[in-house]
Design a protein around this motif. Sequence first.
Motif, PDB file in Angstrom:
ATOM      1  N   HIS A 285       1.027  -1.244   0.023  1.00  0.00           N
ATOM      2  CA  HIS A 285       0.047  -0.013   0.005  1.00  0.00           C
ATOM      3  C   HIS A 285       0.861   1.264  -0.132  1.00  0.00           C
ATOM      4  N   VAL A 286       0.257   2.301  -0.395  1.00  0.00           N
ATOM      5  CA  VAL A 286       1.062   3.445  -0.350  1.00  0.00           C
ATOM      6  C   VAL A 286       1.185   4.010   1.177  1.00  0.00           C
ATOM      7  N   VAL A 287       0.341   3.477   2.149  1.00  0.00           N
ATOM      8  CA  VAL A 287       0.433   3.869   3.370  1.00  0.00           C
ATOM      9  C   VAL A 287       1.444   2.787   4.085  1.00  0.00           C
ATOM     10  N   PRO A 288       2.402   3.403   4.928  1.00  0.00           N
ATOM     11  CA  PRO A 288       3.307   2.599   5.586  1.00  0.00           C
ATOM     12  C   PRO A 288       2.957   1.360   6.270  1.00  0.00           C
ATOM     13  N   GLU A 289       3.637   0.161   6.162  1.00  0.00           N
ATOM     14  CA  GLU A 289       3.472  -0.963   6.756  1.00  0.00           C
ATOM     15  C   GLU A 289       2.159  -1.657   6.462  1.00  0.00           C
ATOM     16  N   LYS A 290       1.755  -1.462   5.292  1.00  0.00           N
ATOM     17  CA  LYS A 290       0.422  -2.025   4.711  1.00  0.00           C
ATOM     18  C   LYS A 290       0.596  -2.763   3.414  1.00  0.00           C
ATOM     19  N   TRP A 291      -0.222  -3.649   3.154  1.00  0.00           N
ATOM     20  CA  TRP A 291      -0.221  -4.514   2.038  1.00  0.00           C
ATOM     21  C   TRP A 291      -1.603  -4.238   1.317  1.00  0.00           C
ATOM     22  N   LEU A 292      -1.840  -4.410  -0.078  1.00  0.00           N
ATOM     23  CA  LEU A 292      -2.990  -4.629  -0.782  1.00  0.00           C
ATOM     24  C   LEU A 292      -2.873  -5.652  -1.306  1.00  0.00           C
ATOM     25  N   LEU A 293      -4.206  -6.466  -1.163  1.00  0.00           N
ATOM     26  CA  LEU A 293      -4.428  -7.599  -1.913  1.00  0.00           C
ATOM     27  C   LEU A 293      -5.475  -7.456  -3.008  1.00  0.00           C
ATOM     28  N   GLN A 294      -5.215  -7.416  -4.390  1.00  0.00           N
ATOM     29  CA  GLN A 294      -5.964  -6.805  -5.384  1.00  0.00           C
ATOM     30  C   GLN A 294      -6.487  -7.866  -6.161  1.00  0.00           C
ATOM     31  N   GLY A 295      -7.682  -7.516  -6.701  1.00  0.00           N
ATOM     32  CA  GLY A 295      -8.276  -7.971  -7.749  1.00  0.00           C
ATOM     33  C   GLY A 295      -8.374  -7.136  -9.071  1.00  0.00           C
ATOM     34  N   GLY A 296      -7.464  -7.455 -10.039  1.00  0.00           N
ATOM     35  CA  GLY A 296      -7.670  -6.207 -10.964  1.00  0.00           C
ATOM     36  C   GLY A 296      -8.017  -7.023 -12.458  1.00  0.00           C
ATOM     37  N   THR A 297      -9.251  -6.326 -12.835  1.00  0.00           N
ATOM     38  CA  THR A 297      -9.685  -6.700 -14.115  1.00  0.00           C
ATOM     39  C   THR A 297      -9.605  -5.838 -15.324  1.00  0.00           C
ATOM     40  N   THR A 298      -9.715  -6.176 -16.759  1.00  0.00           N
ATOM     41  CA  THR A 298      -9.757  -5.300 -17.734  1.00  0.00           C
ATOM     42  C   THR A 298     -10.646  -4.910 -17.993  1.00  0.00           C
ATOM     43  N   GLY A 299     -12.088  -5.293 -17.419  1.00  0.00           N
ATOM     44  CA  GLY A 299     -13.245  -4.672 -17.598  1.00  0.00           C
ATOM     45  C   GLY A 299     -13.877  -3.892 -16.357  1.00  0.00           C
ATOM     46  N   GLY A 300     -13.687  -2.562 -16.403  1.00  0.00           N
ATOM     47  CA  GLY A 300     -14.443  -1.690 -15.358  1.00  0.00           C
ATOM     48  C   GLY A 300     -14.862  -0.512 -16.087  1.00  0.00           C
ATOM     49  N   GLY A 301     -14.586   0.588 -15.834  1.00  0.00           N
ATOM     50  CA  GLY A 301     -15.423   1.841 -16.316  1.00  0.00           C
ATOM     51  C   GLY A 301     -15.067   1.936 -17.933  1.00  0.00           C
ATOM     52  N   GLY A 302     -14.046   1.207 -18.397  1.00  0.00           N
ATOM     53  CA  GLY A 302     -13.603   1.116 -19.922  1.00  0.00           C
ATOM     54  C   GLY A 302     -14.848   0.457 -20.600  1.00  0.00           C
ATOM     55  N   VAL A 303     -15.337  -0.536 -19.938  1.00  0.00           N
ATOM     56  CA  VAL A 303     -16.680  -1.021 -20.637  1.00  0.00           C
ATOM     57  C   VAL A 303     -17.713  -0.179 -21.047  1.00  0.00           C
ATOM     58  N   MET A 304     -18.218   0.527 -19.991  1.00  0.00           N
ATOM     59  CA  MET A 304     -19.074   1.358 -20.511  1.00  0.00           C
ATOM     60  C   MET A 304     -18.527   2.721 -21.354  1.00  0.00           C
ATOM     61  N   ARG A 305     -17.411   2.916 -21.370  1.00  0.00           N
ATOM     62  CA  ARG A 305     -16.661   3.875 -22.467  1.00  0.00           C
ATOM     63  C   ARG A 305     -16.902   3.314 -23.818  1.00  0.00           C
ATOM     64  N   TRP A 306     -16.756   2.115 -23.682  1.00  0.00           N
ATOM     65  CA  TRP A 306     -16.960   1.411 -25.187  1.00  0.00           C
ATOM     66  C   TRP A 306     -18.248   1.483 -25.597  1.00  0.00           C
ATOM     67  N   VAL A 307     -19.193   1.023 -24.728  1.00  0.00           N
ATOM     68  CA  VAL A 307     -20.628   0.728 -24.914  1.00  0.00           C
ATOM     69  C   VAL A 307     -21.125   1.984 -25.480  1.00  0.00           C
ATOM     70  N   GLU A 308     -20.787   3.337 -24.806  1.00  0.00           N
ATOM     71  CA  GLU A 308     -21.042   4.579 -25.088  1.00  0.00           C
ATOM     72  C   GLU A 308     -20.534   4.925 -26.486  1.00  0.00           C
ATOM     73  N   ARG A 309     -19.536   4.573 -26.913  1.00  0.00           N
ATOM     74  CA  ARG A 309     -18.836   5.130 -27.964  1.00  0.00           C
ATOM     75  C   ARG A 309     -19.184   4.350 -28.950  1.00  0.00           C
ATOM     76  N   GLU A 310     -19.752   3.064 -28.960  1.00  0.00           N
ATOM     77  CA  GLU A 310     -20.037   2.340 -30.053  1.00  0.00           C
ATOM     78  C   GLU A 310     -21.591   2.066 -30.330  1.00  0.00           C
ATOM     79  N   PHE A 311     -22.521   2.561 -29.284  1.00  0.00           N
ATOM     80  CA  PHE A 311     -23.752   2.361 -29.298  1.00  0.00           C
ATOM     81  C   PHE A 311     -24.508   3.348 -28.774  1.00  0.00           C
ATOM     82  N   ALA A 312     -23.987   4.511 -28.718  1.00  0.00           N
ATOM     83  CA  ALA A 312     -24.915   5.648 -28.066  1.00  0.00           C
ATOM     84  C   ALA A 312     -24.898   6.809 -29.084  1.00  0.00           C
ATOM     85  N   ALA A 313     -24.813   6.714 -30.442  1.00  0.00           N
ATOM     86  CA  ALA A 313     -24.831   7.756 -31.404  1.00  0.00           C
ATOM     87  C   ALA A 313     -26.197   8.342 -31.273  1.00  0.00           C
TER      88      ALA A 313
END
Length: 507
Positions: A285-313
């Motif tokens: 973590h950026v906070v001293p003496e702490k760790w972060l156990l993370q789940g990181g996915t490729t699909g987040g807010g970027g999914v909605m940006r793609w949906v808006e770009r391609e299907f929201a004309a």
Amino acid sequence: MKRYLLGIDIGTSACKVAVFVKDGSVAASANADYPVYYPKEGWAEQNPVEWWEAVCKAIKEVLKKGDIDPQEIAGVGIDGQSWSAIALDAQGEVLCNTPIWMDTRAKDICDRMNERIGEDRIFALTGNSLQPSYTTAKILWYQENLPEVYEKINKIVQSNSYIAYRLTDVISQDLSQGYGLHCFDMHTGQWDEKMCELLGIPVSFLPEIYRCDEVVGTVTERAAKETGLCAGIPVVAGGLDAACGTLGAGVIHSGETQEQGGQAGGMSICTDTYRADPSLILSYHVVPEKWLLQGGTTGGGGVMRWVEREFAAYERSVAEQVGKSSLVQLNEIAEAVAPGSDGVVFLPYMSGERSPIWDVNAKGVFYGLDFSKTKGHFVRAAMEGVAYALWHNLEVAEKAGAKAEVLRAMGGSANSLLWTQIKSDITGKPIVVPSSDTATTLGAAILAGVGVGFYDSYEEAVSLTVKETRRHEPNPEHAAVYARGYRLYRELYEDLKNTMHRYRTEV
């Protein structure tokens, strides 16, 4: 005492710059975008020089917009996207575009290294499996494929470190971004020379490691001219964007959890003990003496940006007429669809997938279509698919002994009340929403504030700056339909995995 802190966020699609006063209020903010380049299948890269140009533009805009006297800025903090591999020569010039976190070109190299060195040995040292998304694989890819670049490398730096270098002329490596290199000992927070030797990465490539809140230098005269800042402002090392966002969401104690709603999705669970799982991601973590156990996915807010770009004309075309943005309109049509999207399920693997499946060949899929389905079904299913990916990561983390109780949401996705409620319903977790749009830059600014003594402690900084705007409780009436949807989500990937691999290979 000086009045302001400056936070800089190097995101995937844009940089965000904000000036904060001591209570966390935003005095002024600005964004500046830059492209992602996709030259080949599985490649995703950016030009770090374009990051710097965007940062200079955004800082100038912030100073002007807020009528900010740069002499009143007490410190600068920087966060950045993970797993860059910015190759600098002896003069500090960028040698090539950097593959970014979505890039999977080095899969074969990872397979060879895991076999030669041993997956278990690598994981035991670093707390992370060796995957093509990480910095390690990209350095080795340079070695094999860009020898003319490799022989000129002096240092490899991360996204926030590069901006810190442009501001101060000091090359650094912050502690939280160390996890991107598999010669970084997650137990001690130091480089491991033996693993460097096994991987074939020269120790000389690796910068000195700094605490995230440690001042690495001050703004130079040259950087002052380029940005509009004044020379002499202290700059701290900064850290990983997800970790700074976690801090900016108020997560500083063990067991607290951030839910990420930026371009990528996932979560970060704060822990004061070393907890690693090969399906997840472990960082300091950026906070001293702490760790972060993370789940990181490729699909987040970027999914909605793609949906808006391609299907929201259409929605874009009537936005001014109806007085609602295209994203607001998409939310409304999605809200009209029942939970579970009437059986439509979306796999949000839009650039392969990271944790917990780690499959560069995974593809995005809509399942369950028929003539009764509408655009609203697509939009809601996309939101639910991202939430299912979050649930999957939380499940794995819980089996590793890190159970999240309450999620603290950050990122643009948290602005959607519908999407946040969907995540709460699917995961069964309450979700608290602080100031979602500024959490990451606020976290970077807090690092600067602690580093220069603007705040006495992280506890003081969070108590002053992090404010809860709303809270979502899971709706038990939706639990059964989402449990069924999650089972289908998991089964679809397992059933399609071989097909995805077979046809990706033949392309």
